[in-house]
Enzyme design. Structure first.
Site, PDB file in Angstrom:
ATOM      1  N   GLU A  43       3.090   8.144 -16.104  1.00 31.50           N
ATOM      2  CA  GLU A  43       2.132   8.084 -14.993  1.00 31.50           C
ATOM      3  C   GLU A  43       1.545   6.663 -14.872  1.00 31.50           C
ATOM      4  O   GLU A  43       1.198   6.040 -15.885  1.00 31.50           O
ATOM      5  CB  GLU A  43       0.987   9.070 -15.283  1.00 31.50           C
ATOM      6  CG  GLU A  43      -0.105   9.099 -14.216  1.00 31.50           C
ATOM      7  CD  GLU A  43      -1.327   9.953 -14.625  1.00 31.50           C
ATOM      8  OE1 GLU A  43      -1.568  10.135 -15.839  1.00 31.50           O
ATOM      9  OE2 GLU A  43      -2.019  10.427 -13.715  1.00 31.50           O
ATOM     10  N   LYS A 126      -0.341  13.871  -7.079  1.00 29.83           N
ATOM     11  CA  LYS A 126      -1.102  14.603  -8.111  1.00 29.83           C
ATOM     12  C   LYS A 126      -2.210  15.448  -7.470  1.00 29.83           C
ATOM     13  O   LYS A 126      -3.021  14.930  -6.680  1.00 29.83           O
ATOM     14  CB  LYS A 126      -1.706  13.588  -9.085  1.00 29.83           C
ATOM     15  CG  LYS A 126      -2.386  14.179 -10.302  1.00 29.83           C
ATOM     16  CD  LYS A 126      -2.893  13.037 -11.199  1.00 29.83           C
ATOM     17  CE  LYS A 126      -3.507  13.512 -12.492  1.00 29.83           C
ATOM     18  NZ  LYS A 126      -3.976  12.372 -13.323  1.00 29.83           N
ATOM     19  N   CYS A 165       0.171  14.718 -15.574  1.00 32.22           N
ATOM     20  CA  CYS A 165      -0.900  14.568 -16.561  1.00 32.22           C
ATOM     21  C   CYS A 165      -1.962  15.677 -16.494  1.00 32.22           C
ATOM     22  O   CYS A 165      -1.715  16.796 -16.918  1.00 32.22           O
ATOM     23  CB  CYS A 165      -1.512  13.172 -16.433  1.00 32.22           C
ATOM     24  SG  CYS A 165      -2.383  12.668 -17.940  1.00 32.22           S
TER      25      CYS A 165
HETATM   26  N1  LIG Z   1      -4.470  10.619 -16.565  1.00 29.71           N
HETATM   27  C1  LIG Z   1      -4.969  11.820 -16.750  1.00 29.71           C
HETATM   28  O1  LIG Z   1      -4.809  12.711 -15.938  1.00 29.71           O
HETATM   29  C2  LIG Z   1      -5.735  12.006 -18.028  1.00 29.71           C
HETATM   30  C3  LIG Z   1      -5.992  13.460 -18.375  1.00 29.71           C
HETATM   31  C4  LIG Z   1      -6.822  13.596 -19.602  1.00 29.71           C
HETATM   32  O2  LIG Z   1      -7.240  12.631 -20.203  1.00 29.71           O
HETATM   33  C5  LIG Z   1      -7.121  14.955 -20.103  1.00 29.71           C
HETATM   34  O3  LIG Z   1      -6.785  15.924 -19.425  1.00 29.71           O
HETATM   35  O4  LIG Z   1      -7.703  15.059 -21.184  1.00 29.71           O
END
Ligand SMILES: NC(=O)CCC(=O)C(=O)O
Length: 276
Positions: A43, A126, A165
């Site tokens: 990502e 996303k 993510c």
């Molecule tokens: N980049 C993200 O979406 C980080 C997600 C995260 O840090 C978490 O779910 O804990």
């Protein structure tokens, strides 16, 4: 299907611009991706996972994708893709649009998948933005569309579902993808070390509860002071971890037996006991 995950690393204070980083990502795709059917990058590597102050400046115009006009973050990766003849999920990028979205913002966290000719075959914005009022929810629009698709050869033979993510924390998304036929979840990420055990647990949970393969690529390094967790992994439909990276820059290579999805679902038909 032979899959490669590139756990790209990058550090705070590095002078590496978008184009230099794209050249480095392309070199890794050439080196680690050759001989694979599907390659996954993480990502927001072109903009910096947690480097939200740089997102606007490092954002990419994706409006010409359908006509073959690629932005600077994608040009070298597309060349490498053509050379190795694989399907390459280029990870996600900060997309900049001329028209604002519903919340008046012009930025999105958008994944781009290239076919072996280097043309775009899928994109995904996303849906769940990470930041609790800062970061993504402050600066970006949320995606609204599920993406479940059969990728082109040589990465065909299974319905692939795209997510990114923080989406991993929302099991209802994966159930919807399952209901659209998903057999493999492909998840680029920038997940911090502080919560890496959540990551490891949730990857296996999403695989077991949906009886799907999970192919998840994280980043390495430290972005905007946030140490990244690595631990990219491939999990099979029974929840067995087929491969897992450490915390540094690393690549994984795994052969998937796609028939395993049906075998696991037939052998332990828990999904047919759902009560909706
Ligand atoms: N980049 C993200 O979406 C980080 C997600 C995260 O840090 C978490 O779910 O804990």
């Amino acid at each position: 299907m032979k899959v490669a995950i590139i756990q790209l690393g990058y550090a705070d204070g590095s002078e590496e611009g978008v184009e230099a980083r794209a050249e480095r990502a392309a070199a890794l795709v050439r080196r680690a991706g050759a001989g694979h059917d599907l390659v996954l990058l993480p990502e927001l590597w072109s903009a910096g996972g947690f480097a939200s102050r740089e997102w606007e400046e490092r954002s990419q115009d994706l409006s010409g994708l359908a006509d073959g006009h690629l932005p600077p973050a994608l040009v070298p990766v597309a060349e490498a893709t053509r050379e190795i003849g694989a399907v390459v999920h280029t990870g996600s990028h900060v997309e900049r649009t001329a028209e604002p979205g519903e919340e008046g913002r012009h930025l999105w966290n958008t994944s781009v998948v290239l076919d072996p000719q280097g043309s775009v075959c899928a994109t995904y914005r996303k849906i769940h933005r990470f930041g609790f009022g800062g970061g993504e929810p402050k600066l970006m629009e949320a995606g609204t569309d599920l993406v479940v698709t059969e990728l082109p050869a040589p990465a065909d033979g299974v319905q692939v579902a795209l997510s990114t993510c923080y989406d991993l924390r929302f099991p209802e998304l994966y159930r919807l993808q399952l209901d659209q036929g998903a057999g493999l979840f492909l998840i680029p990420s920038a997940w911090p070390m502080a919560r890496v055990e959540h990551w490891r647990l949730l990857l296996r949970a999403r695989a077991v509860e949906n009886q799907c393969f999970v192919v998840a690529g994280n980043t390495a390094g430290t972005h905007a002071g946030v140490e990244m967790g690595g631990r990219s992994a491939v999990v099979d439909p029974s929840g067995v971890v087929l491969a897992e990276a450490g915390s540094g820059e690393e690549t994984l290579s795994v052969e998937l037996d796609l028939d395993e999805v049906e075998r696991v679902r037939d052998g332990f038909p828990v999904l047919s006991d759902r009560r909706l």
